[in-house]
Design a protein around this motif. Structure first.
Motif, PDB file in Angstrom:
ATOM      1  N   GLY A 153     -14.270 -33.413  15.788  1.00 50.88           N
ATOM      2  CA  GLY A 153     -13.826 -34.785  15.954  1.00 50.88           C
ATOM      3  C   GLY A 153     -12.517 -35.098  15.253  1.00 50.88           C
ATOM      4  O   GLY A 153     -12.133 -36.260  15.158  1.00 50.88           O
ATOM      5  N   GLN A 195     -17.648 -33.694  18.335  1.00 51.33           N
ATOM      6  CA  GLN A 195     -18.980 -33.421  17.782  1.00 51.33           C
ATOM      7  C   GLN A 195     -19.921 -32.906  18.860  1.00 51.33           C
ATOM      8  O   GLN A 195     -20.688 -31.970  18.628  1.00 51.33           O
ATOM      9  CB  GLN A 195     -19.567 -34.690  17.151  1.00 51.33           C
ATOM     10  N   TYR A 246     -24.839 -32.551  18.303  1.00 51.49           N
ATOM     11  CA  TYR A 246     -24.306 -32.468  16.946  1.00 51.49           C
ATOM     12  C   TYR A 246     -25.415 -32.427  15.897  1.00 51.49           C
ATOM     13  O   TYR A 246     -26.412 -33.147  15.988  1.00 51.49           O
ATOM     14  CB  TYR A 246     -23.405 -33.667  16.644  1.00 51.49           C
ATOM     15  N   THR A 255     -17.119 -40.456  14.147  1.00 53.73           N
ATOM     16  CA  THR A 255     -17.918 -39.316  13.686  1.00 53.73           C
ATOM     17  C   THR A 255     -18.870 -39.717  12.556  1.00 53.73           C
ATOM     18  O   THR A 255     -19.808 -38.968  12.249  1.00 53.73           O
ATOM     19  CB  THR A 255     -17.015 -38.168  13.176  1.00 53.73           C
ATOM     20  N   GLU A 268     -22.643 -38.063  11.147  1.00 49.21           N
ATOM     21  CA  GLU A 268     -22.632 -37.366   9.870  1.00 49.21           C
ATOM     22  C   GLU A 268     -23.564 -38.023   8.856  1.00 49.21           C
ATOM     23  O   GLU A 268     -24.352 -37.337   8.185  1.00 49.21           O
ATOM     24  CB  GLU A 268     -21.199 -37.309   9.343  1.00 49.21           C
TER      25      GLU A 268
END
Length: 272
Positions: free
Chosen positions: A58, A65, A69, A188, A192
């Motif tokens: 990303g 991703q 992901y 992103t 994450e």
């Protein structure tokens, strides 16, 4: 001079990285909303190593991703760069520290260092802000999303302040020199941070890391993050923790890169 190159991950995703220096290979795994170039000063403070900083999924020329992901895809990416560069040393910052730990769970490295690894232990990370952040971002309100992030995480080293102050800070961050890059990386964040939440545990899984490890944090880091490093050091069989004076969460990339690098270099070279 910094060289740019690309490795291909296990799922075919291109992973870009930048390299500098000469010596044993060290892979640097950046944190959330950070790119490889943010670690340029840290990298140049390690002249005895060939340092390779990844642009994670990303970011920049790296691939997205993707719908599948997970932290395992990030581990695949780190291993691809390590294989392409012949690197046996690893450094991770923040979320990149979590990735580095899980990479060492996949296979041992010669040495591993991490600054403020993004590991949630027994619910230590309060991630209740994530749904609000995700909704604001989806509604096209990145400034409000960033203000939510800075206020609720406490990662910006300012005294407690009302939301209006954080809106002003978000405006400066997203209109500043790195503003366009930050905007591009913000999508992103939900994936994450979602992985940090999914991987919350008592930490016992990290007892399987046999790689000698240095876990760093700073005196100006919020307590919920600062307390992770010593807890992990007590769990991992060959790890030690060091607390750096006057260092905040962004010491490796912004505020104290040479200080962090000096501790990492001493550890990698086996000096006390």
């Amino acid at each position: 001079m910094t060289d740019m190159d690309v490795a291909v991950s296990a799922d075919g995703t291109a992973i870009s990285f930048r390299s500098t220096g000469e010596g044993p290979g060290l892979v640097v795994v950046p944190g959330n909303n950070r790119r490889a170039h943010h670690y340029e000063r840290f990298m140049r403070s390690l002249p005895r190593y060939r340092v390779h900083a990844i642009d994670r999924r990303g970011r920049g020329a790296s691939g997205p991703q993707g719908p599948a992901y997970s932290i395992e895809r990030e581990v695949d990416d780190v291993l691809a760069v390590a294989a392409a560069t012949g690197s046996e040393l690893l450094f991770g910052h923040s979320y990149g520290g979590l990735i580095a730990l899980h990479t060492a769970l996949r296979r041992p490295f010669s040495r591993l260092a991490a600054y403020d690894p993004g590991v949630s232990l027994d619910g230590s990370f309060d991630l209740a802000w994530l749904p609000d952040f995700s909704r604001l971002l989806a509604r096209g309100r990145p400034h409000a999303a960033m203000a939510t992030f800075t206020k609720r995480t406490g990662l910006v080293p300012i005294p407690p302040a009302p939301m209006a102050v954080h809106y002003g800070l978000a405006y400066l961050l997203l209109r500043g020199r790195d503003g366009a890059e930050t905007l591009a990386m913000m999508p992103t964040t939900p994936g994450e941070i979602g992985e940090i939440a999914r991987l919350d545990s008592d930490g016992s899984r990290y007892a399987r890391i046999t790689t000698p490890a240095l876990l760093l944090t700073g005196t100006k880091v919020p307590a919920y993050i600062r307390e992770v490093a010593p807890r992990l050091a007590a769990i991992m069989p060959d790890a030690r923790c060091e607390v750096l004076p006057d260092a905040d969460h962004n010491a490796p990339d912004l505020n104290r890169p040479s200080l962090v690098a000096s501790h990492v270099e001493a550890f990698l070279s086996g000096r006390p």
